[in-house]
Design a protein around this motif. Structure first.
Motif, PDB file in Angstrom:
ATOM      1  N   LEU A   1      -4.949 -13.369   6.475  1.00 63.24           N
ATOM      2  CA  LEU A   1      -5.050 -11.906   6.426  1.00 63.24           C
ATOM      3  C   LEU A   1      -3.674 -11.253   6.563  1.00 63.24           C
ATOM      4  CD1 LEU A   1      -8.273 -11.234   8.522  1.00 63.24           C
ATOM      5  CD2 LEU A   1      -7.942 -10.839   6.074  1.00 63.24           C
ATOM      6  N   GLY A   2      -2.858 -11.809   7.453  1.00 56.19           N
ATOM      7  CA  GLY A   2      -1.504 -11.278   7.616  1.00 56.19           C
ATOM      8  C   GLY A   2      -0.689 -11.376   6.343  1.00 56.19           C
ATOM      9  N   VAL A   3      -0.813 -12.493   5.659  1.00 63.66           N
ATOM     10  CA  VAL A   3      -0.089 -12.675   4.394  1.00 63.66           C
ATOM     11  C   VAL A   3      -0.669 -11.762   3.314  1.00 63.66           C
ATOM     12  CG1 VAL A   3       0.409 -14.327   2.548  1.00 63.66           C
ATOM     13  CG2 VAL A   3       0.673 -15.020   4.921  1.00 63.66           C
ATOM     14  N   ALA A   4      -1.998 -11.696   3.232  1.00 62.81           N
ATOM     15  CA  ALA A   4      -2.641 -10.888   2.193  1.00 62.81           C
ATOM     16  C   ALA A   4      -2.354  -9.401   2.350  1.00 62.81           C
ATOM     17  CB  ALA A   4      -4.146 -11.131   2.206  1.00 62.81           C
ATOM     18  N   ILE A   5      -2.279  -8.943   3.576  1.00 65.53           N
ATOM     19  CA  ILE A   5      -2.007  -7.525   3.818  1.00 65.53           C
ATOM     20  C   ILE A   5      -0.506  -7.247   3.872  1.00 65.53           C
ATOM     21  CG2 ILE A   5      -2.258  -5.656   5.521  1.00 65.53           C
ATOM     22  CD1 ILE A   5      -4.976  -6.978   6.237  1.00 65.53           C
ATOM     23  N   GLY A   6       0.230  -8.152   4.496  1.00 61.57           N
ATOM     24  CA  GLY A   6       1.657  -7.926   4.680  1.00 61.57           C
ATOM     25  C   GLY A   6       2.503  -8.087   3.433  1.00 61.57           C
ATOM     26  N   SER A   7       2.148  -9.024   2.574  1.00 61.48           N
ATOM     27  CA  SER A   7       2.964  -9.275   1.380  1.00 61.48           C
ATOM     28  C   SER A   7       3.073  -8.063   0.465  1.00 61.48           C
ATOM     29  CB  SER A   7       2.418 -10.467   0.599  1.00 61.48           C
ATOM     30  OG  SER A   7       2.502 -11.634   1.363  1.00 61.48           O
ATOM     31  N   PRO A   8       1.959  -7.425   0.102  1.00 63.14           N
ATOM     32  CA  PRO A   8       2.107  -6.232  -0.743  1.00 63.14           C
ATOM     33  C   PRO A   8       2.877  -5.109  -0.050  1.00 63.14           C
ATOM     34  CG  PRO A   8      -0.160  -7.000  -0.775  1.00 63.14           C
ATOM     35  CD  PRO A   8       0.555  -7.780   0.275  1.00 63.14           C
ATOM     36  N   LEU A   9       2.696  -4.984   1.263  1.00 59.76           N
ATOM     37  CA  LEU A   9       3.425  -3.937   1.980  1.00 59.76           C
ATOM     38  C   LEU A   9       4.924  -4.194   1.969  1.00 59.76           C
ATOM     39  CD1 LEU A   9       1.080  -3.391   5.063  1.00 59.76           C
ATOM     40  CD2 LEU A   9       1.362  -1.916   3.057  1.00 59.76           C
ATOM     41  N   VAL A  10       5.314  -5.436   2.232  1.00 58.71           N
ATOM     42  CA  VAL A  10       6.740  -5.775   2.214  1.00 58.71           C
ATOM     43  C   VAL A  10       7.303  -5.614   0.811  1.00 58.71           C
ATOM     44  CG1 VAL A  10       8.383  -7.664   2.512  1.00 58.71           C
ATOM     45  CG2 VAL A  10       6.615  -7.275   4.222  1.00 58.71           C
ATOM     46  N   THR A  11       6.539  -6.019  -0.190  1.00 64.44           N
ATOM     47  CA  THR A  11       6.988  -5.858  -1.574  1.00 64.44           C
ATOM     48  C   THR A  11       7.193  -4.384  -1.917  1.00 64.44           C
ATOM     49  OG1 THR A  11       5.812  -7.864  -2.224  1.00 64.44           O
ATOM     50  CG2 THR A  11       6.410  -6.350  -3.987  1.00 64.44           C
ATOM     51  N   ALA A  12       6.247  -3.566  -1.529  1.00 65.91           N
ATOM     52  CA  ALA A  12       6.368  -2.129  -1.823  1.00 65.91           C
ATOM     53  C   ALA A  12       7.551  -1.501  -1.099  1.00 65.91           C
ATOM     54  CB  ALA A  12       5.077  -1.413  -1.434  1.00 65.91           C
ATOM     55  N   MET A  13       7.784  -1.942   0.134  1.00 65.12           N
ATOM     56  CA  MET A  13       8.870  -1.355   0.912  1.00 65.12           C
ATOM     57  C   MET A  13      10.247  -1.821   0.462  1.00 65.12           C
ATOM     58  SD  MET A  13       7.019  -1.426   4.682  1.00 65.12           S
ATOM     59  CE  MET A  13       8.501  -1.932   5.461  1.00 65.12           C
ATOM     60  N   THR A  14      10.324  -2.992  -0.141  1.00 64.82           N
ATOM     61  CA  THR A  14      11.629  -3.530  -0.516  1.00 64.82           C
ATOM     62  C   THR A  14      11.905  -3.449  -2.005  1.00 64.82           C
ATOM     63  OG1 THR A  14      10.718  -5.775  -0.669  1.00 64.82           O
ATOM     64  CG2 THR A  14      11.699  -5.110   1.448  1.00 64.82           C
ATOM     65  N   SER A  15      10.948  -2.964  -2.788  1.00 63.41           N
ATOM     66  CA  SER A  15      11.185  -2.886  -4.227  1.00 63.41           C
ATOM     67  C   SER A  15      12.079  -1.688  -4.556  1.00 63.41           C
ATOM     68  CB  SER A  15       9.859  -2.776  -4.988  1.00 63.41           C
ATOM     69  OG  SER A  15       9.226  -1.557  -4.690  1.00 63.41           O
ATOM     70  N   GLN A  16      12.794  -1.853  -5.630  1.00 65.57           N
ATOM     71  CA  GLN A  16      13.687  -0.773  -6.079  1.00 65.57           C
ATOM     72  C   GLN A  16      13.094  -0.145  -7.327  1.00 65.57           C
ATOM     73  OE1 GLN A  16      17.479  -2.528  -6.745  1.00 65.57           O
ATOM     74  NE2 GLN A  16      17.837  -2.985  -4.595  1.00 65.57           N
ATOM     75  N   ASN A  17      13.110   1.149  -7.384  1.00 62.65           N
ATOM     76  CA  ASN A  17      12.656   1.844  -8.583  1.00 62.65           C
ATOM     77  C   ASN A  17      13.753   1.832  -9.598  1.00 62.65           C
ATOM     78  OD1 ASN A  17      10.214   2.420  -7.383  1.00 62.65           O
ATOM     79  ND2 ASN A  17      10.945   4.345  -6.528  1.00 62.65           N
ATOM     80  N   SER A  18      13.437   1.374 -10.798  1.00 59.84           N
ATOM     81  CA  SER A  18      14.466   1.296 -11.852  1.00 59.84           C
ATOM     82  C   SER A  18      14.516   2.556 -12.665  1.00 59.84           C
ATOM     83  CB  SER A  18      14.172   0.127 -12.774  1.00 59.84           C
ATOM     84  OG  SER A  18      14.234  -1.078 -12.047  1.00 59.84           O
TER      85      SER A  18
END
Length: 71
Positions: free
Chosen positions: A54-71
């Motif tokens: 659950l931690g991976v399933a919930i945390g991964s998209p959150l970390v991805t969204a927080m660290t992604s750069q808008n091009s």
């Protein structure tokens, strides 16, 4: 990005995927030891796997969204 940068990004991604994948399977092998150590049943100790998943399933998209750069 240069090809050298892409190489290091792929190496970091490979190491990350290997580490996460390994950690998901290792816990199943040592589950009886953990259950004995914590004085609980094996099914109850199996909830550790559920909690991790659950931690991976919930945390991964959150970390991805927080660290992604808008091009």
């Amino acid at each position: 990005m240069t090809k050298a940068n892409n190489k290091w990004i792929l190496i970091a991604l490979f190491i990350s995927v290997f580490t996460i994948g390994t950690s998901e399977y290792v816990i199943m092998g040592i589950l009886p030891v953990i259950a004995t150590d914590l004085s609980i049943t094996i099914p109850t100790a199996g909830l550790l796997v559920t909690g991790y998943a659950l931690g991976v399933a919930i945390g991964s998209p959150l970390v991805t969204a927080m660290t992604s750069q808008n091009s």
